[in-house]
Design an enzyme around this catalytic site. Structure first.
Site, PDB file in Angstrom:
ATOM      1  N   GLY A 112       2.987   1.844  10.838  1.00 13.46           N
ATOM      2  CA  GLY A 112       2.861   1.204  12.139  1.00 13.46           C
ATOM      3  C   GLY A 112       2.460  -0.256  11.961  1.00 13.46           C
ATOM      4  O   GLY A 112       2.956  -1.158  12.631  1.00 13.46           O
ATOM      5  N   HIS A 155      -7.516  -2.216  14.911  1.00 17.03           N
ATOM      6  CA  HIS A 155      -7.574  -1.429  13.672  1.00 17.03           C
ATOM      7  C   HIS A 155      -7.328  -2.309  12.440  1.00 17.03           C
ATOM      8  O   HIS A 155      -8.127  -2.326  11.501  1.00 17.03           O
ATOM      9  CB  HIS A 155      -6.515  -0.312  13.755  1.00 17.03           C
ATOM     10  N   GLU A 156      -6.250  -3.050  12.477  1.00 14.86           N
ATOM     11  CA  GLU A 156      -5.918  -3.844  11.278  1.00 14.86           C
ATOM     12  C   GLU A 156      -6.926  -4.970  11.055  1.00 14.86           C
ATOM     13  O   GLU A 156      -7.225  -5.319   9.911  1.00 14.86           O
ATOM     14  CB  GLU A 156      -4.495  -4.417  11.374  1.00 14.86           C
ATOM     15  N   MET A 195       0.166  -2.979   8.811  1.00 12.37           N
ATOM     16  CA  MET A 195      -0.465  -3.036   7.487  1.00 12.37           C
ATOM     17  C   MET A 195      -1.397  -4.235   7.416  1.00 12.37           C
ATOM     18  O   MET A 195      -1.027  -5.364   7.745  1.00 12.37           O
ATOM     19  CB  MET A 195       0.627  -3.124   6.401  1.00 12.37           C
ATOM     20  N   GLU A 196      -2.609  -3.971   6.936  1.00 13.26           N
ATOM     21  CA  GLU A 196      -3.706  -4.928   7.033  1.00 13.26           C
ATOM     22  C   GLU A 196      -3.765  -5.992   5.939  1.00 13.26           C
ATOM     23  O   GLU A 196      -4.851  -6.525   5.674  1.00 13.26           O
ATOM     24  CB  GLU A 196      -5.021  -4.154   7.026  1.00 13.26           C
ATOM     25  N   ASN A 197      -2.653  -6.352   5.288  1.00  7.18           N
ATOM     26  CA  ASN A 197      -2.696  -7.387   4.236  1.00  7.18           C
ATOM     27  C   ASN A 197      -3.662  -8.495   4.638  1.00  7.18           C
ATOM     28  O   ASN A 197      -3.610  -8.998   5.752  1.00  7.18           O
ATOM     29  CB  ASN A 197      -1.320  -8.000   4.046  1.00  7.18           C
ATOM     30  N   GLU A 215       0.853  -1.192   0.000  1.00  4.87           N
ATOM     31  CA  GLU A 215       0.000   0.000   0.000  1.00  4.87           C
ATOM     32  C   GLU A 215       0.888   1.240   0.000  1.00  4.87           C
ATOM     33  O   GLU A 215       1.851   1.298   0.749  1.00  4.87           O
ATOM     34  CB  GLU A 215      -0.914   0.028   1.232  1.00  4.87           C
ATOM     35  N   GLU A 274      -9.519   4.108   6.334  1.00  3.65           N
ATOM     36  CA  GLU A 274      -8.732   4.511   7.501  1.00  3.65           C
ATOM     37  C   GLU A 274      -9.574   5.204   8.577  1.00  3.65           C
ATOM     38  O   GLU A 274      -9.384   4.960   9.761  1.00  3.65           O
ATOM     39  CB  GLU A 274      -7.549   5.390   7.069  1.00  3.65           C
TER      40      GLU A 274
HETATM   41  N1  BES Z   1      -3.206   0.825   5.872  1.00  4.73           N
HETATM   42  C1  BES Z   1      -2.443   1.378   6.930  1.00  4.73           C
HETATM   43  C2  BES Z   1      -0.963   1.267   6.725  1.00  4.73           C
HETATM   44  C3  BES Z   1      -0.378   2.278   5.778  1.00  4.73           C
HETATM   45  C4  BES Z   1      -0.171   3.574   6.197  1.00  4.73           C
HETATM   46  C5  BES Z   1      -0.008   1.927   4.508  1.00  4.73           C
HETATM   47  C6  BES Z   1       0.360   4.490   5.327  1.00  4.73           C
HETATM   48  C7  BES Z   1       0.520   2.839   3.619  1.00  4.73           C
HETATM   49  C8  BES Z   1       0.709   4.134   4.037  1.00  4.73           C
HETATM   50  C9  BES Z   1      -2.783   0.701   8.254  1.00  4.73           C
HETATM   51  O1  BES Z   1      -4.046   0.165   8.338  1.00  4.73           O
HETATM   52  C10 BES Z   1      -2.719   1.769   9.313  1.00  4.73           C
HETATM   53  O2  BES Z   1      -3.571   2.593   9.333  1.00  4.73           O
HETATM   54  N2  BES Z   1      -1.688   1.735  10.142  1.00  4.73           N
HETATM   55  C11 BES Z   1      -1.462   2.744  11.145  1.00  4.73           C
HETATM   56  C12 BES Z   1      -1.697   2.215  12.496  1.00  4.73           C
HETATM   57  C13 BES Z   1      -3.110   2.413  12.918  1.00  4.73           C
HETATM   58  C14 BES Z   1      -3.396   1.780  14.239  1.00  4.73           C
HETATM   59  C15 BES Z   1      -3.525   3.855  12.974  1.00  4.73           C
HETATM   60  C16 BES Z   1      -0.055   3.223  11.002  1.00  4.73           C
HETATM   61  O3  BES Z   1       0.686   2.638  10.245  1.00  4.73           O
HETATM   62  O4  BES Z   1       0.293   4.190  11.668  1.00  4.73           O
HETATM   63 ZN    ZN Z   2      -5.565   1.532   8.646  1.00  4.91          ZN
END
Ligand code: BES
Ligand code: ZN
Length: 767
Positions: free
Chosen positions: A170, A206-207, A172-174, A37, A229
């Site tokens: 932080g 979250h994931e 990633m929801e693969n 992503e 998100e």
């Molecule tokens: N889909 C995102 C990861 C992501 C973030 C991919 C930016 C590409 C670019 C994932 O679901 C996410 O939101 N992760 C957060 C943690 C969450 C608990 C807020 C993150 O990475 O900070």
């Molecule tokens: Zn997310």
């Protein structure tokens, strides 16, 4: 058709990349990991790499026998091939490319089956599998919770959660193979702080929410990223509230999510939740507090407006109707409208399509028949610079009201549809208070008359006003101060009513206000007086909590102690410094070790009072630490050192190969946040610009760095300098952040000019 292609396993934390770890024998090892992503699946294999172009995937991996090989689906077939093994995975359901994942490396795991029969494994570095137990417990409980909430089972046969040493986001929801930073997944009971554990529960929630919302039903295009998100950022709180009621997590939502959204969204350089995006760097840039935090906040408002039951029904409708397909924001509104029979689309569209939010000005007078009060409202857009924009902006605002007769209860409500409106509130006496937006649920600011505000103050002191209302009141007033609608002195006066405050989240909010005022005053000669003011404010809560955990204390008091001691450490409070020094010295000489919850405060305290030797001691501690969380804690404390030569060393250290790229940004931040460090950090950023651009390639980490290194200045001169620098040094993916930074610097400058003298005069009169 077959296509043969090859590529490299890069080290940019994008596409298929390598992640370095130290295995249990102390040797370096490398894992191959994917992060696709938003637009990096194409770095790994040729594909139509857009969320709406879903496909099934049959993945095979050929790897050395000592390595684990994982992908979205379970292994279908294993074939031995001389000194390698070939794993064929089951075919995936139809899905978007950005959710495809593989991991190959040395890992251990713990496993369990959720009550609804899904096989859950948590993968950890070798020899550390017990650190996966907390996440395993959370995940096995979250799955049945969502199954019941959405009334749809988790669609895949298994789910793995895996800790990856080098990881830019932080987590990633693969689909079926969720990847996490180590610090977002692993819990070491001796060394993990309560605040971190809570965070891990939220990230897991979250994931896993994305497994339905995002993976099963996916946004049509990145313009609708917030559907993923914002929604997951709301639901993670629903589920943590269910699993850990003692966290009082909805209260924390307001401080951590809602307020952060409002702070960004009042800028001219904010953006609507739904925003056109084209180039990949534009997509990266909207993983920000608007998509996440404003998104979650408006969903929370909507959830409240239609009620949980209709919300659930609507979710089920939406997910069933669009499963394995893609959606626009309107599809969600349509489902919720059907379930609730309320005009969801009409109410919500302004909140997602229009940037910013309103301020509701309220006045009150006794009703003519003397049975209550009549409130009059007007709405207009709230602008950080206090400007009154044209009348074009209107929102449909669900407004509710509570009074001293029933604190926390909504005794009247309405939807403000036009510029002005009225509402009758029954049963209000001449001394009673009236609170707008109880629970701080509506995504707007409230501006009271001074009479209405005065009446609320005793209810802050005696705590009869509920925590979320105390917090909301303070933060709304502070926003009025920043926008120049009222003097900073008013907020300094109001905060004195919080001396007896007991709630962790309210204190977090006070702390937020104090930090911002502290930054402002660090540009003046009033800093000392402000420190005295703050110490006085913290005295009572400090005495209540002390240094040692009290048997059976609440989770929130544990968090509060860390917060209070952390602030006192920053203020160079003498008693705190002395105690911190003693405990730290015990900690490093084999005496009683510091509880994880106090370490951050202690590290900062000793660094502030310390010298080169102290710095070296902390570096030693950093080098010997194995747990990423501990390394994080130490490296993010380093900026507390006061000596400019030491701070330069911290910056060099941040870029060295002792610090993972993903963490560098936060070490630099620790320097940029202080009076002594901010110029240094900015200079460092400029000097290393090329290297940084190259390292982060327009990712969101670069945008964070730009934010941290610019936003604390407060002069026109610095605004111009930052503006000019980025004009001459194009940094894709940070354009909006740069504009926000420059705008913030100018706002700070105006605020300082406006209020500086009055603040210092007030502080002098207090000490
Ligand atoms: N889909 C995102 C990861 C992501 C973030 C991919 C930016 C590409 C670019 C994932 O679901 C996410 O939101 N992760 C957060 C943690 C969450 C608990 C807020 C993150 O990475 O900070
Ligand atoms: Zn997310």
């Amino acid at each position: 058709m077959d296509i043969t292609f090859d590529g490299e396993i890069n080290d940019k934390m994008k596409g298929l990349y390598r992640s370095k770890y130290v295995n249990e024998k102390g040797e370096d090892g490398y894992a191959a990991v994917t992060q696709f992503e938003s637009t990096d699946a194409r770095r790994c294999f040729p594909c139509w790499d857009e969320p709406a172009l879903k496909a099934t995937f049959d993945i095979s991996l050929i790897v050395p026998p000592k390595l684990e090989a994982l992908s979205n689906m379970p292994i279908k077939k294993t074939t031995n091939m001389e000194d390698l093994i070939c794993y064929d995975f089951e075919k995936t359901p139809i899905m978007s490319t950005y959710l495809v994942a593989v991991v190959v490396g040395e890992y251990d795991y713990v496993e369990d089956r959720s009550a609804d029969g899904v096989l859950v494994k948590v993968y950890t570095p070798r020899g550390k599998k017990e650190q996966g137990l907390f996440a395993l417990e959370v995940a096995t409980k979250v799955l049945p919770y969502y199954k019941e909430y959405f009334n749809i089972a988790y669609p895949l046969p298994k789910i793995d959660l895996i800790a990856i040493a080098d990881f830019s986001a932080g987590a990633m929801e693969n689909w079926g193979l969720v990847t996490y930073r180590e610090t977002r997944l692993l819990v070491d009971p001796q060394n993990t702080s309560a605040v971190r554990k809570q965070w891990i529960a939220l990230v897991v929630g979250h994931e896993l929410a994305h497994q339905w919302f995002g993976n099963l039903v996916t946004m049509e295009w990145w313009t609708h990223l917030w559907l993923n998100e914002g929604y997951a950022s709301f639901v993670e709180f629903l589920c943590v509230n269910h699993l850990f009621p003692e966290y009082d997590i909805w209260t924390q939502f307001v401080n951590d999510i809602y307020i952060r959204a409002l702070e960004l969204d009042c800028l001219k350089n904010s953006h609507p939740i739904e925003v056109p995006v084209g180039h990949p760097s534009e997509i990266d840039e909207i993983f920000d507090d608007i998509s996440y935090n404003k998104g979650a906040s408006v969903i929370r408002m909507l959830h409240h407006y239609i009620g949980d039951e209709d919300f659930r029904k609507g979710m089920n409708l939406y997910l069933t109707r669009h499963q394995y397909k893609n959606t626009f924001t309107e599809d969600l509104w349509a489902a919720l409208e059907e379930s609730s029979k309320k005009p969801v689309g009409a109410v919500m569209s302004a909140w997602t399509k229009q940037m910013g939010f309103p301020v509701v000005k309220v006045t009150s007078k006794p009703s003519e028949d003397g049975t209550g009060y009549e409130l009059s409202f007007t709405q207009c857009k709230f602008c950080a610079d206090g400007a009154q924009p044209s009348n074009d902006y209107l929102w449909m605002i669900p407004i509710s009201v509570s009074t001293s007769k029933n604190p926390g209860k909504e005794v009247a409500h309405t939807v403000l549809q036009s510029k002005e409106g009225k509402l009758f509130v029954p049963d209000v006496g001449p001394k009673d208070w009236i609170k707008i937006n109880p629970g701080t649920i509506g995504y707007y600011r409230t501006q009271y008359t001074s009479d209405m505000l005065e009446r609320l103050i005793p209810a802050i002191r005696d705590l009869s006003l509920p925590p979320l209302d105390r917090l909301g009141l303070l933060d709304d007033l502070f926003a009025m101060v920043q926008a120049g609608h009222t003097s900073s002195v008013e907020v300094l006066k109001l905060m004195k009513a919080f001396e007896g405050e007991v709630d962790y989240t309210v204190w977090s909010s006070i702390s937020n206000v104090l930090t911002k005022l502290g930054v402002l005053l660090s540009h003046t000669d009033g800093e000392k007086q402000f420190i005295e003011y703050e110490k006085k404010l913290l005295l009572k809560v400090y005495h209540r909590l002390g240094w040692d955990a009290i048997e059976g204390e609440t989770h929130l008091d544990t968090l509060l102690r860390g917060l209070v001691l952390g602030r006192l450490a920053w203020l160079d409070d003498e008693t705190t410094a002395k105690e911190a020094k003693k405990r730290f010295s015990n900690h490093i000489t084999g005496g009683p070790s510091l509880p994880a919850d106090l370490r951050s405060a202690c590290y900062k305290s000793v660094l502030r009072a310390g010298d080169q030797e102290t710095y070296d001691t902390l570096l030693k501690l950093y080098r010997s630490a194995d747990l990423h969380e501990e390394k994080d804690r130490i490296s993010r404390a380093l900026g507390a050192a006061k000596d400019i030569t030491l701070l330069s060393k911290v910056l060099e250290f941040a870029m060295s190969d002792e610090v993972r790229s993903q963490d560098t940004v936060f070490v630099i931040m620790s320097v940029a946040m202080t009076r002594v460090g901010r110029k240094l950090a900015w200079q460092f950023f400029k000097d290393h610009w090329k290297e940084l651009i190259n390292r982060y390639q327009g990712g969101f980490l670069l945008a964070r760095l730009v934010k941290f290194t610019t936003e604390n200045f407060a002069s026109e001169e610095m605004a111009n300098e930052v503006e000019l620098f980025f004009k001459e040094h194009k940094s894709p993916g940070t354009e909006r952040t740069v504009q926000q930074g420059v705008e913030t610097i100018r706002l700070n400058a105006a605020w300082l000019k406006r209020d500086k003298d009055a603040i210092i005069q007030y502080l002098n009169s207090q000490n």
